[in-house]
Design an enzyme around this catalytic site. Structure first.
Site, PDB file in Angstrom:
ATOM      1  N   ARG A 128      -3.243  11.270   4.629  1.00  0.00           N
ATOM      2  CA  ARG A 128      -2.077  12.137   4.688  1.00  0.00           C
ATOM      3  C   ARG A 128      -1.150  11.976   3.474  1.00  0.00           C
ATOM      4  O   ARG A 128      -0.510  12.938   3.033  1.00  0.00           O
ATOM      5  CB  ARG A 128      -1.328  11.789   5.978  1.00  0.00           C
ATOM      6  CG  ARG A 128      -0.133  12.591   6.243  1.00  0.00           C
ATOM      7  CD  ARG A 128       0.544  12.092   7.497  1.00  0.00           C
ATOM      8  NE  ARG A 128       1.951  12.422   7.455  1.00  0.00           N
ATOM      9  CZ  ARG A 128       2.444  13.617   7.744  1.00  0.00           C
ATOM     10  NH1 ARG A 128       1.654  14.568   8.141  1.00  0.00           N
ATOM     11  NH2 ARG A 128       3.728  13.859   7.647  1.00  0.00           N
ATOM     12  N   LYS A 176       0.836  -1.205   0.000  1.00  0.00           N
ATOM     13  CA  LYS A 176       0.000   0.000   0.000  1.00  0.00           C
ATOM     14  C   LYS A 176       0.870   1.255   0.000  1.00  0.00           C
ATOM     15  O   LYS A 176       0.660   2.169  -0.799  1.00  0.00           O
ATOM     16  CB  LYS A 176      -0.901   0.003   1.246  1.00  0.00           C
ATOM     17  CG  LYS A 176      -1.565   1.344   1.517  1.00  0.00           C
ATOM     18  CD  LYS A 176      -2.299   1.363   2.841  1.00  0.00           C
ATOM     19  CE  LYS A 176      -1.453   1.663   4.041  1.00  0.00           C
ATOM     20  NZ  LYS A 176      -1.279   3.076   4.401  1.00  0.00           N
ATOM     21  N   ASN A 177       1.850   1.301   0.906  1.00  0.00           N
ATOM     22  CA  ASN A 177       2.629   2.529   1.044  1.00  0.00           C
ATOM     23  C   ASN A 177       3.479   2.813  -0.196  1.00  0.00           C
ATOM     24  O   ASN A 177       3.718   3.975  -0.518  1.00  0.00           O
ATOM     25  CB  ASN A 177       3.501   2.484   2.298  1.00  0.00           C
ATOM     26  CG  ASN A 177       2.672   2.678   3.567  1.00  0.00           C
ATOM     27  OD1 ASN A 177       1.489   2.986   3.499  1.00  0.00           O
ATOM     28  ND2 ASN A 177       3.296   2.490   4.716  1.00  0.00           N
ATOM     29  N   ARG A 193       2.063  14.851  13.172  1.00  0.00           N
ATOM     30  CA  ARG A 193       2.540  14.601  11.815  1.00  0.00           C
ATOM     31  C   ARG A 193       2.597  15.847  10.932  1.00  0.00           C
ATOM     32  O   ARG A 193       1.875  15.974   9.947  1.00  0.00           O
ATOM     33  CB  ARG A 193       1.688  13.519  11.143  1.00  0.00           C
ATOM     34  CG  ARG A 193       1.727  12.228  11.903  1.00  0.00           C
ATOM     35  CD  ARG A 193       0.894  11.158  11.274  1.00  0.00           C
ATOM     36  NE  ARG A 193       1.640  10.322  10.343  1.00  0.00           N
ATOM     37  CZ  ARG A 193       1.118   9.272   9.725  1.00  0.00           C
ATOM     38  NH1 ARG A 193      -0.128   8.962   9.886  1.00  0.00           N
ATOM     39  NH2 ARG A 193       1.846   8.541   8.920  1.00  0.00           N
ATOM     40  N   PRO A 194       3.485  16.773  11.251  1.00  0.00           N
ATOM     41  CA  PRO A 194       3.611  17.967  10.417  1.00  0.00           C
ATOM     42  C   PRO A 194       4.241  17.663   9.055  1.00  0.00           C
ATOM     43  O   PRO A 194       4.716  16.551   8.825  1.00  0.00           O
ATOM     44  CB  PRO A 194       4.531  18.872  11.238  1.00  0.00           C
ATOM     45  CG  PRO A 194       5.274  17.974  12.148  1.00  0.00           C
ATOM     46  CD  PRO A 194       4.417  16.760  12.374  1.00  0.00           C
ATOM     47  N   ILE A 227       8.988   6.954  16.669  1.00  0.00           N
ATOM     48  CA  ILE A 227       8.615   7.623  15.400  1.00  0.00           C
ATOM     49  C   ILE A 227       7.372   8.498  15.571  1.00  0.00           C
ATOM     50  O   ILE A 227       7.334   9.636  15.102  1.00  0.00           O
ATOM     51  CB  ILE A 227       8.384   6.577  14.274  1.00  0.00           C
ATOM     52  CG1 ILE A 227       9.599   5.642  14.147  1.00  0.00           C
ATOM     53  CG2 ILE A 227       8.076   7.268  12.952  1.00  0.00           C
ATOM     54  CD1 ILE A 227      10.892   6.275  13.687  1.00  0.00           C
ATOM     55  N   CYS A 254      -3.544  13.694  12.848  1.00  0.00           N
ATOM     56  CA  CYS A 254      -4.223  12.427  12.648  1.00  0.00           C
ATOM     57  C   CYS A 254      -4.118  11.650  13.938  1.00  0.00           C
ATOM     58  O   CYS A 254      -3.444  12.079  14.872  1.00  0.00           O
ATOM     59  CB  CYS A 254      -3.632  11.653  11.478  1.00  0.00           C
ATOM     60  SG  CYS A 254      -2.151  10.786  11.886  1.00  0.00           S
ATOM     61  N   ASP A 268       5.239   0.494  12.101  1.00  0.00           N
ATOM     62  CA  ASP A 268       3.992  -0.107  11.614  1.00  0.00           C
ATOM     63  C   ASP A 268       3.816  -1.563  12.052  1.00  0.00           C
ATOM     64  O   ASP A 268       2.781  -2.167  11.751  1.00  0.00           O
ATOM     65  CB  ASP A 268       3.918  -0.013  10.081  1.00  0.00           C
ATOM     66  CG  ASP A 268       3.600   1.403   9.606  1.00  0.00           C
ATOM     67  OD1 ASP A 268       3.293   2.266  10.449  1.00  0.00           O
ATOM     68  OD2 ASP A 268       3.652   1.639   8.382  1.00  0.00           O
ATOM     69  N   ASP A 304       6.555  19.965   7.710  1.00  0.00           N
ATOM     70  CA  ASP A 304       7.594  20.997   7.595  1.00  0.00           C
ATOM     71  C   ASP A 304       8.819  20.551   6.790  1.00  0.00           C
ATOM     72  O   ASP A 304       9.436  21.352   6.084  1.00  0.00           O
ATOM     73  CB  ASP A 304       8.023  21.461   9.006  1.00  0.00           C
ATOM     74  CG  ASP A 304       8.445  20.298   9.903  1.00  0.00           C
ATOM     75  OD1 ASP A 304       7.790  19.241   9.838  1.00  0.00           O
ATOM     76  OD2 ASP A 304       9.424  20.441  10.649  1.00  0.00           O
ATOM     77  N   ARG A 341      -8.339   0.177   4.925  1.00  0.00           N
ATOM     78  CA  ARG A 341      -7.346   1.080   4.330  1.00  0.00           C
ATOM     79  C   ARG A 341      -6.087   0.316   3.951  1.00  0.00           C
ATOM     80  O   ARG A 341      -5.389   0.714   3.026  1.00  0.00           O
ATOM     81  CB  ARG A 341      -6.948   2.173   5.335  1.00  0.00           C
ATOM     82  CG  ARG A 341      -8.046   3.124   5.671  1.00  0.00           C
ATOM     83  CD  ARG A 341      -7.532   4.257   6.517  1.00  0.00           C
ATOM     84  NE  ARG A 341      -6.455   4.959   5.803  1.00  0.00           N
ATOM     85  CZ  ARG A 341      -5.825   6.036   6.265  1.00  0.00           C
ATOM     86  NH1 ARG A 341      -6.158   6.532   7.428  1.00  0.00           N
ATOM     87  NH2 ARG A 341      -4.888   6.608   5.570  1.00  0.00           N
TER      88      ARG A 341
HETATM   89  C1  UD1 Z   1       5.049   6.658   6.266  1.00  0.00           C
HETATM   90  C2  UD1 Z   1       4.090   5.514   6.150  1.00  0.00           C
HETATM   91  C3  UD1 Z   1       3.580   5.097   7.522  1.00  0.00           C
HETATM   92  C4  UD1 Z   1       4.744   4.820   8.472  1.00  0.00           C
HETATM   93  C5  UD1 Z   1       5.720   5.990   8.477  1.00  0.00           C
HETATM   94  C6  UD1 Z   1       6.973   5.714   9.288  1.00  0.00           C
HETATM   95  C7  UD1 Z   1       3.071   5.915   3.979  1.00  0.00           C
HETATM   96  C8  UD1 Z   1       1.858   6.268   3.224  1.00  0.00           C
HETATM   97  N1  UD1 Z   1       2.982   5.914   5.306  1.00  0.00           N
HETATM   98  O1  UD1 Z   1       4.320   7.764   6.779  1.00  0.00           O
HETATM   99  O2  UD1 Z   1       2.789   3.918   7.366  1.00  0.00           O
HETATM  100  O3  UD1 Z   1       4.242   4.620   9.772  1.00  0.00           O
HETATM  101  O4  UD1 Z   1       6.127   6.300   7.123  1.00  0.00           O
HETATM  102  O5  UD1 Z   1       7.604   4.574   8.839  1.00  0.00           O
HETATM  103  O6  UD1 Z   1       4.095   5.587   3.399  1.00  0.00           O
HETATM  104  N2  UD1 Z   1       7.555  14.428  10.352  1.00  0.00           N
HETATM  105  C9  UD1 Z   1       7.786  15.746  10.603  1.00  0.00           C
HETATM  106  N3  UD1 Z   1       7.792  16.634   9.559  1.00  0.00           N
HETATM  107  C10 UD1 Z   1       7.587  16.226   8.266  1.00  0.00           C
HETATM  108  C11 UD1 Z   1       7.358  14.877   8.015  1.00  0.00           C
HETATM  109  C12 UD1 Z   1       7.346  13.971   9.092  1.00  0.00           C
HETATM  110  O7  UD1 Z   1       7.972  16.154  11.751  1.00  0.00           O
HETATM  111  O8  UD1 Z   1       7.601  17.084   7.360  1.00  0.00           O
HETATM  112  C13 UD1 Z   1       7.517  13.459  11.486  1.00  0.00           C
HETATM  113  C14 UD1 Z   1       6.135  12.840  11.648  1.00  0.00           C
HETATM  114  O9  UD1 Z   1       5.299  13.652  12.405  1.00  0.00           O
HETATM  115  C15 UD1 Z   1       6.470  11.532  12.334  1.00  0.00           C
HETATM  116  C16 UD1 Z   1       7.834  11.167  11.760  1.00  0.00           C
HETATM  117  O10 UD1 Z   1       8.373  12.372  11.208  1.00  0.00           O
HETATM  118  O11 UD1 Z   1       6.565  11.715  13.728  1.00  0.00           O
HETATM  119  C17 UD1 Z   1       7.798  10.098  10.680  1.00  0.00           C
HETATM  120  O12 UD1 Z   1       6.990  10.542   9.615  1.00  0.00           O
HETATM  121  P1  UD1 Z   1       7.230  10.087   8.108  1.00  0.00           P
HETATM  122  O13 UD1 Z   1       8.450   9.227   8.008  1.00  0.00           O
HETATM  123  O14 UD1 Z   1       7.124  11.282   7.234  1.00  0.00           O
HETATM  124  O15 UD1 Z   1       5.967   9.170   7.881  1.00  0.00           O
HETATM  125  P2  UD1 Z   1       4.909   9.230   6.710  1.00  0.00           P
HETATM  126  O16 UD1 Z   1       5.616   9.415   5.407  1.00  0.00           O
HETATM  127  O17 UD1 Z   1       3.812  10.151   7.064  1.00  0.00           O
END
Ligand code: UD1
Length: 421
Positions: free
Chosen positions: A94, A22-23, A123-124, A330, A118, A308, A126, A400
């Site tokens: 997201r 899925k991801n 989950r920002p 995470i 969420c 996950d 930035d 999902r």
């Molecule tokens: C992806 C996966 C999700 C998995 C996660 C971590 C998809 C669709 N989803 O989510 O299943 O749990 O990776 O392996 O692929 N963060 C920031 N700023 C940002 C982006 C992220 O602070 O701009 C933080 C998030 O809040 C979180 C952490 O970084 O605490 C990890 O997020 P990220 O690796 O981006 O996860 P996703 O891509 O959302």
């Protein structure tokens, strides 16, 4: 609302085919926005998140043909006719933020709703945004939307991610394929889904080096073409179903499973008492004896233990012969399955990012509520070994990310059914 009823006690024996990830799919589908020529994806899982991404791409002007019952998606983007990803769709998922990079790279403009919070944390976005700024985009946040422009196109640069975010790595990698000159992305995520995205982008004509390491080097090209790409195996579905016979007893063959996709998880599962055999096309998992051993887990970015699979591991460790400590690094709010497992008789204490799980002799079936995708499957895992009946509500979370969960588990002997209302 549908619910899933599981009656515990049956050992699992049989085969489970593992679906496409899925991801991976959620980042491969937006890559179709980068080219005028069609992108065909095979081994696509049939999940509600894939339907949501299809809906989003169609709203931007893509033509999405679903073939072979949804297993194959052919996505054509002759022209992006609308550059706004609306709140109504983005709030559902997201991963919608992944359309920003491709639209910006191809047409120099994109407007995407901010995803908002969420269930599993703030989950920002930035890191996505500062990466696009480094590539020369001008960003304006207003009315809950990110307005991004790059009238002269994106310009290659060196950018170091402050944290190895999966989504930001994917978004910036996709965008950099069409930037002018060379982009070097440092401290990137190394997840197998990123390797899969790089493989697909390369088939479309992109020049990328370093996927699977912490530095990506992308030489921008003027245009990308079409391609056909097979989606990588879903390592989270794989890990989940590897854990199933360890909690219930029995022996299950995971078709399409590869240990290199789930190395850190496999090491911990073996420490808990699993026997994992590798064949050329599968993994075969069973439990060594009757005892589940306690293990300590710390979730980390890949190649560490995946967040996950933390909820599923917690379900297993509730029955261990001793105390385990699970540390979640995470996401800040990812123990919502703990109170539900406690309702089934588990002994768990949560303090901030740590959960201490003292093994109990048995779990008892109970009505429980799914709170997010991985939490919901952990309740099903627990229900399969609990005494009596467990009724899981809010199963739309499962839809999902787990294709045919009832069919796959009942084919191995689980007493599980979905009741529709
Ligand atoms: C992806 C996966 C999700 C998995 C996660 C971590 C998809 C669709 N989803 O989510 O299943 O749990 O990776 O392996 O692929 N963060 C920031 N700023 C940002 C982006 C992220 O602070 O701009 C933080 C998030 O809040 C979180 C952490 O970084 O605490 C990890 O997020 P990220 O690796 O981006 O996860 P996703 O891509 O959302």
């Amino acid at each position: 609302m549908d619910r899933i009823v599981v009656t515990g006690g049956a050992a699992l024996n049989g085969q489970i085919p593992i679906s496409g990830a899925k991801n991976a799919c959620l980042t491969l589908m937006p890559a179709a926005l980068l080219s005028e020529e069609p992108l065909t994806l095979t081994n696509v899982p049939r999940l509600s998140d894939i339907s949501t991404m299809t809906e989003l791409l169609e709203s931007l002007g893509c033509e999405v043909a679903s073939l072979q019952g949804g297993r194959v998606l052919a996505i054509g983007t002759a022209k992006i006719s609308n550059h706004t990803a609306h709140y109504d769709i983005v709030r559902k998922m997201r991963a919608s933020i992944g359309v920003l990079g491709p639209m910006l790279a191809r047409d120099g403009e994109a407007v995407v709703s901010l995803p908002g919070g969420c269930a599993i944390g703030a989950r920002p976005v930035d890191i996505h945004l500062s990466g696009f700024e480094a590539l020369g985009a001008v960003l304006d946040l207003r009315d809950g939307y990110i307005h991004a422009t790059a009238p002269k196109g994106l310009i290659g640069t060196t950018y170091e991610l402050p944290f190895a975010s999966v989504g930001a790595t994917e978004n910036l990698l996709s965008a950099a394929t069409l930037a002018k000159g060379t982009t070097v992305l440092k401290n990137v995520a190394r997840e197998p889904e990123i390797v899969d995205l790089a493989k697909c982008l390369r088939a479309m004509g992109a020049q990328i080096e370093g996927e699977g390491t912490s530095t990506l080097t992308i030489q921008g090209v003027d245009r990308l073409g079409g391609a056909t790409h097979q989606v990588v195996t879903d390592r989270i579905e794989l890990g989940t179903y590897m854990l199933a016979p360890v909690i219930t007893g029995g022996k299950v063959e995971l078709l399409g499973g590869r240990r290199d996709l789930v190395s850190a998880f496999s090491d911990k599962l073996e420490a808990a008492g699993a026997i994992i055999e590798e064949t050329p096309n599968s993994l075969i998992v069973s439990r060594k004896g009757d005892i589940i051993h306690p293990v300590n887990i710390k979730t980390e970015v890949h190649p560490g233990f995946p967040t996950d699979l933390q909820a599923q591991m917690m379900a297993l460790l509730t029955l261990a012969d001793g105390t385990s400590v699970l540390e979640e690094t995470i996401f800040e709010n990812r123990f919502m399955h703990a109170p539900e497992l406690i309702r089934m008789g588990a002994d768990i204490e949560v303090h901030g990012g740590h959960a201490t799980v003292k093994g109990v002799k048995s779990l008892k079936g109970a009505p429980v509520m799914a709170t997010d995708l991985r939490a919901s499957i952990s309740l099903i895992m627990a229900g399969m070994v609990a005494e009596g009946e467990t009724v899981v509500t809010r199963v739309y979370h499962l839809d999902r990310g787990y294709e045919h969960v009832v069919r796959k588990l009942s084919a191995c002997g689980a007493n599980i059914e979905r009741i529709s209302e």
